[in-house]
Enzyme design. Structure first.
Site, short mmCIF file in Angstrom:
data_model
loop_
_atom_site.label_atom_id
_atom_site.label_comp_id
_atom_site.label_asym_id
_atom_site.label_seq_id
_atom_site.Cartn_x
_atom_site.Cartn_y
_atom_site.Cartn_z
N GLU A 283 -0.90 -15.39 27.67
CA GLU A 283 -0.25 -16.56 27.06
C GLU A 283 1.24 -16.33 26.85
OE1 GLU A 283 -3.45 -18.97 24.62
OE2 GLU A 283 -1.74 -18.55 23.33
N HIS A 304 -19.78 -0.54 39.64
CA HIS A 304 -20.93 -0.92 40.48
C HIS A 304 -20.93 -2.42 40.78
CE1 HIS A 304 -22.90 3.06 40.18
NE2 HIS A 304 -22.09 3.13 39.15
N LYS A 418 -5.40 -29.84 26.59
CA LYS A 418 -5.72 -30.55 25.34
C LYS A 418 -5.45 -32.04 25.49
CE LYS A 418 -4.66 -26.81 22.13
NZ LYS A 418 -3.72 -26.37 21.10
O1 PA5 Z 1 -1.68 -17.52 20.35
C1 PA5 Z 1 -1.75 -18.70 20.07
O2 PA5 Z 1 -0.81 -19.30 19.51
C2 PA5 Z 1 -2.99 -19.49 20.35
O3 PA5 Z 1 -3.91 -18.76 21.09
C3 PA5 Z 1 -3.65 -19.95 19.06
O4 PA5 Z 1 -3.98 -18.83 18.30
C4 PA5 Z 1 -4.90 -20.78 19.32
O5 PA5 Z 1 -4.59 -21.85 20.17
C5 PA5 Z 1 -5.47 -21.31 18.02
O6 PA5 Z 1 -4.51 -22.06 17.35
P1 PA5 Z 1 -4.65 -22.41 15.80
O7 PA5 Z 1 -4.63 -21.15 15.02
O8 PA5 Z 1 -3.49 -23.29 15.50
O9 PA5 Z 1 -5.98 -23.13 15.64
#
Ligand code: PA5
Length: 444
Positions: A283, A304, A418
């Site tokens: 990310e 394996h 989303k």
């Molecule tokens: O690293 C990030 O920002 C994301 O992976 C969030 O942790 C994830 O989308 C969850 O978001 P939130 O804590 O706002 O529910």
């Protein structure tokens, strides 16, 4: 506490490329430490191990005690960075087969939309005393919000108004639907500091509350992270594990054109550390058409299944092997009179040693097959060493992103799915997109 060995990666690199990368890494470290790079408003995690809010940690310890006393289970609701850190540390430190019945069972929810997972969980909790730690920085993420609605209602059915005392909300200090709900209904709250993004939040209440409730020594975790912070900030390039790791990854990408980094462990307890690492790097780094694709495997299990590909398939990857120096067990292979399974040549050898030699042999075979190798060795599998490892990876990730010129702290791409999901589900404000998507799906 942690060693990075890049010898088996360097043999693939032209020496003349190595000197300039030191400069690039130094520049990236300066950008991180001076907080002058892209997304620097999300650098709250950088000094966190020395600056964390001690009062909040005391409150976390108190809440953990209450949960342990009044609950059989703690349901931890969250997804992505609000889930993977606690899960990773927990799986690393929990025994595979607990000898005693657990005092408190930690159950994760809200990280999937699987209706059967949710329904089976609700049935499972029917006859249990439980509490909820709902974690969402934004307070609006769909997956945890849906799980929370169901689980909260079950809690209310069981305990009436007293249910609210069993809800612990970890969210942004000021904004978001979860913060508003917590205020309205009186849940106890913990903070995800505004300047710390989800995937960098494992050492805040996001990770610390579930871990403290599970009986993990969170002070040792923070202490390990503090050591990693000091090392990352102060050690010169040649002794600095994070700079070494970030630099060699950079060369794999920029000079060798590798597309994939496979994080490998020979200890399944580390498999969720690999999951957490995948999210952190994927990310943070995967944007602007850049970034290494982070994959992970557990050896020798996966030797394996995917070992063949790594040895002889497309040469697009390099391997990073995560290992632990201190043995986890000392069971030995015994001798048998008939030796029907022909294993007597290993009699007296520890299984740990067999695993270690599998690792060494595989490493050399893969290097011979054209897969460069980085080794990251933790000293031991305990809270302090894990705290060190987590911070080491976060710092390396920040460096890596600044070295390739991307913002480590945003995730614009996550929004695309989303928007489509909201449109298809008929959320208000997405009507036009819904029409377009439905048309496309129909034509398919
Ligand atoms: O690293 C990030 O920002 C994301 O992976 C969030 O942790 C994830 O989308 C969850 O978001 P939130 O804590 O706002 O529910």
């Amino acid at each position: 506490m942690l060693r990075v060995n890049i010898k088996e990666a360097l043999r693939f690199i032209d020496r003349s490329d190595y000197a300039p990368v030191q400069e690039t890494a130094e520049k990236a470290r300066k950008t991180l430490l001076s907080k002058t790079g892209a997304g620097s408003e999300y650098l709250g995690w950088l000094n966190w191990p020395v600056e964390y809010d001690q009062n909040e940690v005391l409150r976390i310890m108190e809440a953990a005690k209450t949960i342990q006393a009044d609950s059989d289970c703690l349901v931890v609701i969250g997804i992505g960075g609000s889930y993977l850190g606690a899960k990773a540390v927990l799986v690393s430190l929990e025994p595979y087969f607990p000898q005693e019945e657990k005092k408190l069972e930690i159950i994760f929810a809200g990280h999937t939309l699987s209706p059967s997972y949710l329904e089976e969980l609700l049935n499972y909790l029917e006859n249990k005393d439980f509490s909820i730690n709902v974690i969402s920085k934004s307070g609006t993420t769909t997956e945890p919000a849906i799980a929370f609605r169901f689980l909260k209602n079950l809690l209310i059915d069981k305990y009436g108004k007293a249910a609210y005392e069993r809800i612990y909300a970890t969210t942004d200090p000021k904004v978001g639907a979860l913060r508003t709900q917590a205020k309205e209904l009186g849940y106890q709250t913990f903070n995800v500091p505004s300047n710390i993004g989800g995937r960098y939040s494992v050492l805040t209440a996001v990770g610390l509350l579930p871990l403290a409730a599970a009986g993990i020594d969170i002070y040792a975790l923070l202490e390990g992270a503090k050591k990693a912070q000091i090392d990352a900030f102060t050690l010169p390039f040649t002794e600095n594990p994070a700079m070494q790791y970030a630099s060699i990854r950079y060369l794999m990408d920029q000079k060798l054109g590798k597309d994939i980094e496979v994080l490998v462990t020979y200890e399944p307890k580390l498999s969720y550390i690999c999951e957490w690492w995948k999210q952190l790097f994927g990310e943070s780094e995967g944007k602007d058409q850049k970034g290494l694709f982070p994959a992970s495997l557990v050896f020798s299990t996966d030797l394996h299944s995917l070992g063949q590909y790594i040895q002889e398939g497309k040469r697009t990857m390099f391997e990073t092997v995560l290992s632990i120096a201190e043995p986890l067990s000392d069971i030995e292979i015994t001798e048998e009179d008939d030796d029907l399974d022909q294993l007597n040549y290993l009699a007296g050898t520890k299984v740990e040693e067999v695993n270690r030699q599998a690792m060494r042999g595989t490493l050399l075979a893969h290097v011979d097959g054209g897969v460069p190798n980085i080794q990251i060795q933790m000293h031991a599998l305990d809270e302090e060493n894990i705290g060190y490892l987590l911070y080491f990876f976060m710092f390396s990730c920040g460096l890596s992103c600044y070295m390739t010129g991307v913002n480590p702290f945003n995730q614009p791409g996550v929004e695309s799915y989303k928007r489509n999901m909201f449109a298809l589900l008929g959320k208000k404000g997405f009507e036009e997109l819904k029409q377009k998507l439905e048309k496309r799906l129909k034509n398919d």
